[in-house]
Every structure is written in structure tokens, then in C-alpha cells.
Design a protein around this motif. Structure first.
Motif, PDB file in Angstrom:
ATOM      1  N   ALA A 141       0.744  -1.222  -0.061  1.00  0.00           N
ATOM      2  CA  ALA A 141      -0.065  -0.012  -0.109  1.00  0.00           C
ATOM      3  C   ALA A 141       0.870   1.381   0.005  1.00  0.00           C
ATOM      4  CB  ALA A 141      -1.171  -0.018   1.166  1.00  0.00           C
ATOM      5  N   ARG A 142       2.119   1.385   0.769  1.00  0.00           N
ATOM      6  CA  ARG A 142       2.886   2.391   0.606  1.00  0.00           C
ATOM      7  C   ARG A 142       3.432   2.713  -0.402  1.00  0.00           C
ATOM      8  NH1 ARG A 142       3.916   0.100   6.063  1.00  0.00           N
ATOM      9  NH2 ARG A 142       6.096  -0.480   5.350  1.00  0.00           N
ATOM     10  N   ARG A 143       3.724   1.413  -1.145  1.00  0.00           N
ATOM     11  CA  ARG A 143       4.579   1.604  -2.459  1.00  0.00           C
ATOM     12  C   ARG A 143       3.394   2.057  -3.647  1.00  0.00           C
ATOM     13  NH1 ARG A 143       9.668  -0.438  -2.482  1.00  0.00           N
ATOM     14  NH2 ARG A 143      10.649  -0.068  -0.214  1.00  0.00           N
ATOM     15  N   GLY A 144       2.515   2.378  -3.342  1.00  0.00           N
ATOM     16  CA  GLY A 144       1.453   2.765  -4.247  1.00  0.00           C
ATOM     17  C   GLY A 144       0.416   1.772  -4.755  1.00  0.00           C
ATOM     18  N   PHE A 145       0.523   0.411  -4.420  1.00  0.00           N
ATOM     19  CA  PHE A 145      -0.486  -0.477  -5.082  1.00  0.00           C
ATOM     20  C   PHE A 145      -1.957  -0.298  -4.387  1.00  0.00           C
ATOM     21  CE2 PHE A 145       3.675  -2.344  -5.602  1.00  0.00           C
ATOM     22  CZ  PHE A 145       3.708  -2.756  -6.846  1.00  0.00           C
ATOM     23  N   ALA A 146      -2.875  -0.415  -5.113  1.00  0.00           N
ATOM     24  CA  ALA A 146      -4.235  -0.272  -4.695  1.00  0.00           C
ATOM     25  C   ALA A 146      -4.832  -1.370  -3.637  1.00  0.00           C
ATOM     26  CB  ALA A 146      -5.337  -0.280  -6.065  1.00  0.00           C
ATOM     27  N   VAL A 147      -4.386  -1.230  -2.616  1.00  0.00           N
ATOM     28  CA  VAL A 147      -4.719  -1.911  -1.573  1.00  0.00           C
ATOM     29  C   VAL A 147      -5.946  -1.458  -0.717  1.00  0.00           C
ATOM     30  CG1 VAL A 147      -4.003  -3.093   0.711  1.00  0.00           C
ATOM     31  CG2 VAL A 147      -2.555  -3.061  -1.236  1.00  0.00           C
ATOM     32  N   HIS A 205      -6.396 -14.077   7.522  1.00  0.00           N
ATOM     33  CA  HIS A 205      -6.590 -13.234   6.227  1.00  0.00           C
ATOM     34  C   HIS A 205      -7.014 -14.006   5.055  1.00  0.00           C
ATOM     35  CE1 HIS A 205      -5.098 -10.882   2.977  1.00  0.00           C
ATOM     36  NE2 HIS A 205      -4.575 -11.988   2.277  1.00  0.00           N
ATOM     37  N   GLU A 206      -7.884 -13.496   4.396  1.00  0.00           N
ATOM     38  CA  GLU A 206      -8.379 -14.297   3.129  1.00  0.00           C
ATOM     39  C   GLU A 206      -7.883 -13.652   1.946  1.00  0.00           C
ATOM     40  OE1 GLU A 206     -12.610 -14.105   3.571  1.00  0.00           O
ATOM     41  OE2 GLU A 206     -12.681 -15.076   5.436  1.00  0.00           O
ATOM     42  N   VAL A 207      -7.877 -14.611   0.997  1.00  0.00           N
ATOM     43  CA  VAL A 207      -7.191 -14.097  -0.348  1.00  0.00           C
ATOM     44  C   VAL A 207      -8.102 -12.884  -0.899  1.00  0.00           C
ATOM     45  CG1 VAL A 207      -6.580 -14.925  -2.731  1.00  0.00           C
ATOM     46  CG2 VAL A 207      -6.130 -16.346  -0.808  1.00  0.00           C
ATOM     47  N   HIS A 208      -7.285 -11.912  -1.329  1.00  0.00           N
ATOM     48  CA  HIS A 208      -7.812 -10.773  -1.795  1.00  0.00           C
ATOM     49  C   HIS A 208      -7.348 -10.279  -3.344  1.00  0.00           C
ATOM     50  CE1 HIS A 208      -9.469  -6.525  -2.171  1.00  0.00           C
ATOM     51  NE2 HIS A 208     -10.057  -7.046  -1.204  1.00  0.00           N
ATOM     52  N   PRO A 209      -8.274 -10.307  -4.237  1.00  0.00           N
ATOM     53  CA  PRO A 209      -7.625  -9.863  -5.540  1.00  0.00           C
ATOM     54  C   PRO A 209      -6.559  -8.571  -5.757  1.00  0.00           C
ATOM     55  CG  PRO A 209     -10.191  -9.490  -5.342  1.00  0.00           C
ATOM     56  CD  PRO A 209      -9.817 -10.090  -4.191  1.00  0.00           C
ATOM     57  N   ALA A 210      -6.879  -7.642  -5.115  1.00  0.00           N
ATOM     58  CA  ALA A 210      -6.116  -6.496  -5.014  1.00  0.00           C
ATOM     59  C   ALA A 210      -4.767  -6.879  -4.488  1.00  0.00           C
ATOM     60  CB  ALA A 210      -6.468  -5.313  -4.044  1.00  0.00           C
ATOM     61  N   VAL A 211      -4.560  -7.897  -3.780  1.00  0.00           N
ATOM     62  CA  VAL A 211      -3.077  -8.263  -3.202  1.00  0.00           C
ATOM     63  C   VAL A 211      -2.448  -8.934  -4.519  1.00  0.00           C
ATOM     64  CG1 VAL A 211      -1.560  -9.501  -1.539  1.00  0.00           C
ATOM     65  CG2 VAL A 211      -3.631  -8.152  -0.811  1.00  0.00           C
ATOM     66  N   GLU A 212      -3.555 -10.030  -4.997  1.00  0.00           N
ATOM     67  CA  GLU A 212      -3.003 -10.565  -6.217  1.00  0.00           C
ATOM     68  C   GLU A 212      -2.578  -9.911  -7.259  1.00  0.00           C
ATOM     69  OE1 GLU A 212      -5.868 -14.691  -5.830  1.00  0.00           O
ATOM     70  OE2 GLU A 212      -6.569 -12.833  -6.989  1.00  0.00           O
ATOM     71  N   PHE A 217       1.155 -16.744   3.341  1.00  0.00           N
ATOM     72  CA  PHE A 217       1.201 -15.920   1.773  1.00  0.00           C
ATOM     73  C   PHE A 217       0.343 -16.251   0.660  1.00  0.00           C
ATOM     74  CE2 PHE A 217       5.670 -16.326   3.887  1.00  0.00           C
ATOM     75  CZ  PHE A 217       5.374 -15.478   4.830  1.00  0.00           C
ATOM     76  N   PRO A 218      -0.821 -16.669   0.937  1.00  0.00           N
ATOM     77  CA  PRO A 218      -1.506 -16.997  -0.184  1.00  0.00           C
ATOM     78  C   PRO A 218      -1.614 -16.468  -1.351  1.00  0.00           C
ATOM     79  CG  PRO A 218      -3.034 -16.065   1.378  1.00  0.00           C
ATOM     80  CD  PRO A 218      -1.662 -16.145   2.027  1.00  0.00           C
ATOM     81  N   GLU A 219      -1.563 -15.079  -1.655  1.00  0.00           N
ATOM     82  CA  GLU A 219      -1.614 -14.383  -2.899  1.00  0.00           C
ATOM     83  C   GLU A 219      -0.307 -14.588  -3.742  1.00  0.00           C
ATOM     84  OE1 GLU A 219      -4.693 -11.956  -0.277  1.00  0.00           O
ATOM     85  OE2 GLU A 219      -2.598 -12.986   0.017  1.00  0.00           O
ATOM     86  N   LEU A 220       0.729 -14.943  -3.017  1.00  0.00           N
ATOM     87  CA  LEU A 220       1.745 -15.221  -3.643  1.00  0.00           C
ATOM     88  C   LEU A 220       1.659 -16.477  -4.588  1.00  0.00           C
ATOM     89  CD1 LEU A 220       4.783 -14.521  -1.487  1.00  0.00           C
ATOM     90  CD2 LEU A 220       4.369 -13.429  -3.745  1.00  0.00           C
ATOM     91  N   LEU A 221       0.938 -17.404  -4.379  1.00  0.00           N
ATOM     92  CA  LEU A 221       0.455 -18.702  -4.960  1.00  0.00           C
ATOM     93  C   LEU A 221      -0.743 -18.320  -5.863  1.00  0.00           C
ATOM     94  CD1 LEU A 221       0.374 -21.541  -2.691  1.00  0.00           C
ATOM     95  CD2 LEU A 221       1.805 -21.388  -4.855  1.00  0.00           C
ATOM     96  N   SER A 222      -1.722 -17.789  -5.541  1.00  0.00           N
ATOM     97  CA  SER A 222      -2.918 -17.539  -6.413  1.00  0.00           C
ATOM     98  C   SER A 222      -2.528 -16.791  -7.438  1.00  0.00           C
ATOM     99  CB  SER A 222      -4.073 -17.071  -5.426  1.00  0.00           C
ATOM    100  OG  SER A 222      -3.950 -15.770  -4.667  1.00  0.00           O
TER     101      SER A 222
END
Length: 301
Positions: free
Chosen positions: A196-202, A215-222, A291-296
Motif C-alpha cells: 500500500a505504501r508503495r502505491g499499489f491499490a490495497v 487473512h483471506e485471499v484478496h484480488p487487490a493483493v494478487e 502468503f496465499p496471494e503469492l501462490l494464487s
């Protein structure tokens, strides 16, 4: 660091005298290259490592010699749980300070710690059901499920389940540590905050969520990780971070799988000592990844 840890560290510091490189050279010359054999007090090695204390902690309950192997390897695993948790906390601290490069070193060490942890299972491959049965009853309701340090490692990695702190209510100081760990950001929470601090839309709800909940997988983190991995230039530290985290996640999953295999070998489909369904319960845990979004996200790359 609590009061007990501070006291132990202060005691070790008073018993271990720092020696400079110059002093070591002088001593080596005086000894003609041979090791020092005379010490007026306790050996510096023992003062630092506390080996004499460590080797008093193996107290088997029965007469079967295999129990010593089971007990000591369980203790070795406990040490690795604590060491890996320490490195995860160091990585989280670096990310909280926006030091991505600084987080890579403790993450590398954590992955290697987990390799050592996984290797410990090989020391129990001798254990057949008859071997385990020869001392299993002596363990009572004792189970690895009750390892507080393993739970603290899970919480630090981001696998949160407040109910898993309940068994420790009879140990107030241990329970307090687990509750505190549930209330501070996990390593994955720190990663998401960094993105988020690096400008990604979290979205804000991810940054302000109840930390005691999983924590549940979130498309914004993906989406953030998909974008990060598009840039494979050497200066992309976030991509390096993703690979370092992936290594930790894989080694941690390996440990769970090795646990399952060891339980199958030693007890088949019997009920677990701590009241669980044993192997069936362990198999369900394999679906929980860190770290689920790293996989998904890799499906979208």
C-alpha cells in the motif's frame, strides 16, 4: 524480551569475556597452534551455548531407548520453531521500516532454518507403530498440537485462529504471549501494508482488519504481485521479496507434509494423543498456506 530473558542474557554476558582478533592471534602463537587446554573457570563455550544445561533437559519417562530419540528430536524442533519465528519477526521489523533489502537476509535464514527443521523428521524414520506404541501411552494427552512456539510461528506467518490460544490458558504467561502475537501484524500483514505504501491499490479494509482473524485471499493483493512480477530487472527488490517469501512458504508447507508422513508411519489412522483425529486432522491442515496471494497470483501471470 521479558525479565527472565534479560536476566539470562546478562548472566551470559558476565561469564563470556569478549576477545579481540589481536588477542586470538597472540594466544594461537603462544599455544603453537594448539587449542587452549587450561581454564580457571567454566569453559567459555559452555557459558555461551549452555550445553551442560541443554543436556539435562532430556528426561524420558520409560525404559524404551527409542523414546530418547523421539524426545530429543521434538526438542530440536522446538528450537527451530523459536529460531524461525525470530527471523520472521526480524523480517517483519525491516518491512515495517520500508527496508525491503534488509528483510531478505532474515527471510533467507528462515528458509534455511525450515530446511533444518524438515531434516529433523528424517531422524524419526525408524519409528514403526510398534516402536511408538512402546512409549506412547506414557505421553498421556501430550501432543505436538500443544506446542506454544509452533503456534507463535504460525501466528507470525499470518495463520491466525484465536481458538488455538485457548489450550494455554492454564499457563498465563504463555497465553499472554500468544494473545499479544494475535494482536500485532503478521509478516504478511506487514507485506500488504508495504504494498500500500508503495502505491499499489490495497483497500482500506485490508489495512484496518481484525488482526486476530485469518487473512483471506484478496484480488487487490494478487493484482499487486502480478504487476511486481512483470518487472524482472535486477533492481526490483519487491520481486526478490516475493521469491524469498515463496521459499519460506514452501519450506513451511514441507514441514506440515513431513509431519503427516511421520504420523502415518508411526500410528496409521489412530486417533491423535491430544484428542484430534490424528492423520485426518493433519491432512486438513495442508490446505492452509501462508502468503496465499503469492501462490494464487501465479495463475494470473
Amino acid at each position: 524480551m521479558d525479565g527472565t530473558e534479560m536476566k539470562i542474557r546478562a548472566d551470559v554476558a558476565t561469564r563470556v569475556r569478549p576477545v579481540s582478533a589481536e588477542e586470538r592471534d597472540v594466544r594461537a602463537t603462544a599455544n603453537a597452534g594448539e587449542p587452549t587446554l587450561e581454564f580457571a573457570e567454566a569453559l567459555p563455550y559452555d557459558a555461551y551455548v549452555r550445553a551442560a544445561t541443554l543436556h539435562t533437559l532430556q528426561q524420558p519417562l520409560g525404559e524404551d531407548p527409542g523414546e530418547m530419540s523421539f524426545l530429543m528430536i521434538s526438542q530440536i524442533m522446538e528450537l527451530y520453531f523459536g529460531l524461525t519465528r525470530f527471523e520472521v519477526a526480524e523480517a517483519a521489523k525491516a518491512l515495517r521500516a520500508d527496508d525491503v533489502w534488509g528483510a531478505l537476509r532474515p527471510l533467507r535464514r528462515a528458509a534455511l532454518d525450515l530446511e533444518g527443521l524438515n531434516a529433523a523428521w528424517r531422524g524419526l524414520r525408524w519409528m514403526t507403530p510398534s516402536d511408538f506404541n512402546s512409549f506412547r501411552d506414557l505421553l498421556g494427552e501430550g501432543s505436538g498440537f500443544q506446542s506454544a512456539m509452533y503456534r507463535r510461528l504460525e501466528f507470525a506467518l499470518g495463520l491466525r485462529n484465536a481458538a488455538l490460544a485457548r489450550p494455554f490458558r492454564g499457563q498465563p504467561s504463555v497465553h499472554a504471549e500468544l494473545v499479544r502475537d494475535l494482536r500485532v501484524p503478521s509478516l504478511w500483514d506487514e507485506v500488504i501494508a508495504l504494498l500500500a505504501r508503495r502505491g499499489f491499490a490495497v483497500p482500506a479494509e485490508l489495512l484496518d482488519r481484525d488482526l486476530t482473524q485469518a487473512h483471506e485471499v484478496h484480488p487487490a493483493v494478487e493484482a499487486a504481485w502480478v504487476e511486481i512480477y512483470r518487472d524482472d530487472t535486477p533492481g526490483n527488490h519487491l520481486r526478490m521479496l516475493g521469491e524469498a517469501l515463496s521459499e519460506v512458504a514452501e519450506r513451511f508447507s514441507d514441514w506440515r507434509y513431513e509431519h503427516l508422513k511421520a504420523a502415518q508411519r508411526a500410528m496409521g489412522g489412530k486417533a491423535g494423543s491430544g484428542g484430534s483425529a490424528g492423520v485426518a486432522w493433519l491432512r486438513r491442515g495442508l490446505d492452509q498456506v501462508v502468503f496465499p496471494e503469492l501462490l494464487s497470483a501465479r495463475t494470473l501471470m
